[in-house]
Design a protein around this motif. Sequence first.
Motif, mmCIF file in Angstrom:
data_model
loop_
_atom_site.group_PDB
_atom_site.id
_atom_site.type_symbol
_atom_site.label_atom_id
_atom_site.label_comp_id
_atom_site.label_asym_id
_atom_site.label_seq_id
_atom_site.Cartn_x
_atom_site.Cartn_y
_atom_site.Cartn_z
ATOM 1 N N PHE A 302 0.824 -1.201 0.000
ATOM 2 C CA PHE A 302 0.000 0.000 0.000
ATOM 3 C C PHE A 302 0.867 1.263 0.000
ATOM 4 O O PHE A 302 0.564 2.242 -0.680
ATOM 5 C CB PHE A 302 -0.935 -0.010 1.216
ATOM 6 N N LYS A 303 1.966 1.236 0.753
ATOM 7 C CA LYS A 303 2.880 2.381 0.768
ATOM 8 C C LYS A 303 3.533 2.578 -0.600
ATOM 9 O O LYS A 303 3.688 3.706 -1.072
ATOM 10 C CB LYS A 303 3.953 2.183 1.843
ATOM 11 N N ASP A 304 3.933 1.479 -1.237
ATOM 12 C CA ASP A 304 4.539 1.557 -2.576
ATOM 13 C C ASP A 304 3.599 2.243 -3.557
ATOM 14 O O ASP A 304 3.997 3.133 -4.313
ATOM 15 C CB ASP A 304 4.863 0.156 -3.099
ATOM 16 N N LEU A 305 2.354 1.818 -3.560
ATOM 17 C CA LEU A 305 1.393 2.322 -4.537
ATOM 18 C C LEU A 305 1.049 3.794 -4.324
ATOM 19 O O LEU A 305 0.538 4.456 -5.230
ATOM 20 C CB LEU A 305 0.112 1.475 -4.501
ATOM 21 N N ARG A 306 1.323 4.308 -3.137
ATOM 22 C CA ARG A 306 1.081 5.732 -2.850
ATOM 23 C C ARG A 306 2.299 6.597 -3.154
ATOM 24 O O ARG A 306 2.240 7.819 -3.068
ATOM 25 C CB ARG A 306 0.680 5.884 -1.374
ATOM 26 N N ASP A 307 3.412 5.954 -3.522
ATOM 27 C CA ASP A 307 4.652 6.667 -3.825
ATOM 28 C C ASP A 307 4.756 6.841 -5.334
ATOM 29 O O ASP A 307 5.473 6.111 -6.018
ATOM 30 C CB ASP A 307 5.846 5.881 -3.278
ATOM 31 N N PHE A 308 4.067 7.834 -5.863
ATOM 32 C CA PHE A 308 3.971 8.004 -7.308
ATOM 33 C C PHE A 308 5.333 8.270 -7.965
ATOM 34 O O PHE A 308 5.549 7.907 -9.122
ATOM 35 C CB PHE A 308 3.010 9.141 -7.647
ATOM 36 N N LYS A 309 6.250 8.855 -7.218
ATOM 37 C CA LYS A 309 7.566 9.163 -7.783
ATOM 38 C C LYS A 309 8.384 7.901 -8.053
ATOM 39 O O LYS A 309 9.368 7.940 -8.782
ATOM 40 C CB LYS A 309 8.339 10.078 -6.831
ATOM 41 N N ALA A 310 7.951 6.781 -7.474
ATOM 42 C CA ALA A 310 8.699 5.527 -7.654
ATOM 43 C C ALA A 310 8.163 4.688 -8.816
ATOM 44 O O ALA A 310 8.691 3.617 -9.098
ATOM 45 C CB ALA A 310 8.647 4.714 -6.362
ATOM 46 N N TYR A 311 7.113 5.175 -9.489
ATOM 47 C CA TYR A 311 6.561 4.421 -10.617
ATOM 48 C C TYR A 311 7.597 4.334 -11.732
ATOM 49 O O TYR A 311 8.382 5.262 -11.954
ATOM 50 C CB TYR A 311 5.291 5.094 -11.136
ATOM 51 N N LYS A 312 7.601 3.226 -12.445
ATOM 52 C CA LYS A 312 8.628 2.946 -13.434
ATOM 53 C C LYS A 312 8.143 3.157 -14.873
ATOM 54 O O LYS A 312 6.963 3.353 -15.122
ATOM 55 C CB LYS A 312 9.106 1.496 -13.274
ATOM 56 N N GLY A 313 9.094 3.055 -15.804
ATOM 57 C CA GLY A 313 8.769 3.121 -17.221
ATOM 58 C C GLY A 313 8.098 4.425 -17.616
ATOM 59 O O GLY A 313 8.343 5.484 -17.026
ATOM 60 N N LYS A 314 7.264 4.349 -18.641
ATOM 61 C CA LYS A 314 6.582 5.543 -19.130
ATOM 62 C C LYS A 314 5.739 6.207 -18.050
ATOM 63 O O LYS A 314 5.643 7.436 -17.982
ATOM 64 C CB LYS A 314 5.673 5.188 -20.318
ATOM 65 N N CYS A 315 5.096 5.391 -17.210
ATOM 66 C CA CYS A 315 4.240 5.961 -16.161
ATOM 67 C C CYS A 315 5.024 6.903 -15.261
ATOM 68 O O CYS A 315 4.542 7.979 -14.888
ATOM 69 C CB CYS A 315 3.587 4.857 -15.327
ATOM 70 N N GLY A 316 6.251 6.506 -14.905
ATOM 71 C CA GLY A 316 7.066 7.311 -14.012
ATOM 72 C C GLY A 316 7.470 8.647 -14.601
ATOM 73 O O GLY A 316 7.796 9.588 -13.866
ATOM 74 N N GLU A 317 7.477 8.742 -15.941
ATOM 75 C CA GLU A 317 7.877 9.974 -16.606
ATOM 76 C C GLU A 317 6.706 10.741 -17.209
ATOM 77 O O GLU A 317 6.897 11.781 -17.836
ATOM 78 C CB GLU A 317 8.883 9.641 -17.713
ATOM 79 N N CYS A 318 5.513 10.247 -16.989
ATOM 80 C CA CYS A 318 4.342 10.818 -17.662
ATOM 81 C C CYS A 318 3.812 12.057 -16.935
ATOM 82 O O CYS A 318 3.697 12.072 -15.705
ATOM 83 C CB CYS A 318 3.235 9.775 -17.761
ATOM 84 N N GLU A 319 3.467 13.066 -17.708
ATOM 85 C CA GLU A 319 2.920 14.298 -17.138
ATOM 86 C C GLU A 319 1.506 14.096 -16.584
ATOM 87 O O GLU A 319 0.991 14.939 -15.839
ATOM 88 C CB GLU A 319 2.912 15.428 -18.180
ATOM 89 N N TYR A 320 0.897 12.958 -16.908
ATOM 90 C CA TYR A 320 -0.440 12.651 -16.398
ATOM 91 C C TYR A 320 -0.406 11.657 -15.235
ATOM 92 O O TYR A 320 -1.426 11.106 -14.855
ATOM 93 C CB TYR A 320 -1.321 12.082 -17.517
ATOM 94 N N LEU A 321 0.793 11.443 -14.668
ATOM 95 C CA LEU A 321 0.948 10.459 -13.600
ATOM 96 C C LEU A 321 -0.028 10.675 -12.449
ATOM 97 O O LEU A 321 -0.642 9.736 -11.952
ATOM 98 C CB LEU A 321 2.385 10.503 -13.067
ATOM 99 N N ASN A 322 -0.191 11.913 -12.026
ATOM 100 C CA ASN A 322 -1.012 12.185 -10.842
ATOM 101 C C ASN A 322 -2.513 12.080 -11.091
ATOM 102 O O ASN A 322 -3.290 12.045 -10.136
ATOM 103 C CB ASN A 322 -0.677 13.565 -10.274
ATOM 104 N N VAL A 323 -2.927 12.033 -12.360
ATOM 105 C CA VAL A 323 -4.359 11.869 -12.635
ATOM 106 C C VAL A 323 -4.681 10.496 -13.221
ATOM 107 O O VAL A 323 -5.820 10.050 -13.191
ATOM 108 C CB VAL A 323 -4.906 12.967 -13.588
ATOM 109 N N CYS A 324 -3.656 9.818 -13.742
ATOM 110 C CA CYS A 324 -3.866 8.496 -14.344
ATOM 111 C C CYS A 324 -3.232 7.422 -13.469
ATOM 112 O O CYS A 324 -3.904 6.693 -12.767
ATOM 113 C CB CYS A 324 -3.286 8.464 -15.757
ATOM 114 N N GLY A 325 -1.927 7.324 -13.518
ATOM 115 C CA GLY A 325 -1.210 6.358 -12.681
ATOM 116 C C GLY A 325 -1.048 4.988 -13.301
ATOM 117 O O GLY A 325 -0.265 4.167 -12.824
ATOM 118 N N GLY A 326 -1.797 4.716 -14.393
ATOM 119 C CA GLY A 326 -1.726 3.392 -14.994
ATOM 120 C C GLY A 326 -2.338 2.340 -14.091
ATOM 121 O O GLY A 326 -2.394 2.521 -12.872
ATOM 122 N N CYS A 327 -2.815 1.247 -14.647
ATOM 123 C CA CYS A 327 -3.419 0.181 -13.844
ATOM 124 C C CYS A 327 -2.308 -0.642 -13.201
ATOM 125 O O CYS A 327 -1.563 -1.352 -13.880
ATOM 126 C CB CYS A 327 -4.303 -0.709 -14.709
#
Length: 358
Positions: A302-327
């Motif tokens: 649960f802590k990992d999934l709330r750490d958006f800055k740790a997302y990998k690949g395209k999701c981690g670099e996406c300008e829509y990370l905070n509204v999308c996040g990927g599944c």
Amino acid sequence: MAEEFVPKWIAWETTQRCNLKCVHCRCSSEMTSSEGDFTTEEGKKLLKEIADFSKPVVVLSGGEPLMRPDIFELAEYGTSLGLRMCMATNGSLVTDEVCEKMKKADIKMVSLSLDGSCAEVHDDFRQCPGAFEGVMKAAELFRKHGQKFLINSSFTKRNQTDIAATFKVAKSIGATAWYMFMIVPTGRGEDIMSELISKEDYEEILDWHYHQEKNEDDILMRPTCAPHYYRIVPQKAKAEGEKFERRSLTFSTGGGKGCIAAQTICLIDCFGNLKPCSYFHRTAGNVKETPFKELWENSEIFKDLRDFKAYKGKCGECEYLNVCGGCRARADAVYGDYMEEEPFCNYVPIKVQRKQKD
């Protein structure tokens, strides 16, 4: 605990037993599946723990929850605690008596599953002749008894051409809302990996949903397990020079964001395992061994999934990370890593585009 990470919607898999055998079922339910090991008193204890922490929507799900004999006793108890009790059913076991019990327990909303506009499509998806007729009958009974209900529709390649027609049927039978589910390959869904809708078709379907929702006044619409939609909406609105205000849902999962697994939602399975959402393989721990609140606030997943800055690949670099996040569940199912990029998104973030040019 930050306010944005308070549970607002919890699915409780009260049993895995089910009278259908659907091709996409996340827990591979059927008649011989486990009833789980929550006694009535243990179930009430869980509901009390949840209510002491928050006052979320609690969806009694399965399997088929109507196969659990004490389901309405649990529902009534949850209501008495101030929880907003809802139920997810395939509709086949709904009767006048069931509707009366729902009313007595103050079930706020029932979700019915409809995966096709006709028996040929729906029954094939549900692997059960007569399943479509069961949904239609249940909807009729809900209207008769004044029970609010919404429609969940799941899609793969086998029924994706029927999306618009299925939506029309949902409207015609009096549903309050229509949720379009894009399959996550877990449970029996792993066996139909080849049937998952392609990235390109995925984008087109969400584009159709955007234009349909923008002009829809009669029924609430939400794509589910389709976080990309929260990128598409601002993209389309900006391109068209319009401000699109989406209608709010009374029984919202609390997100103006795509993937909200472990952020405002979670699943508790029939053995007590806590998972970030209904489609996650992994468990954060067991509520029978560790209090729900402690797992929600402190489990590693649960802590990992709330750490958006740790997302990998395209999701981690996406300008829509905070509204999308990927599944996150889909990333885990496909890559074996829930922090990896969304595997069914074809959008290339601006940062990635720049790198490709350099």
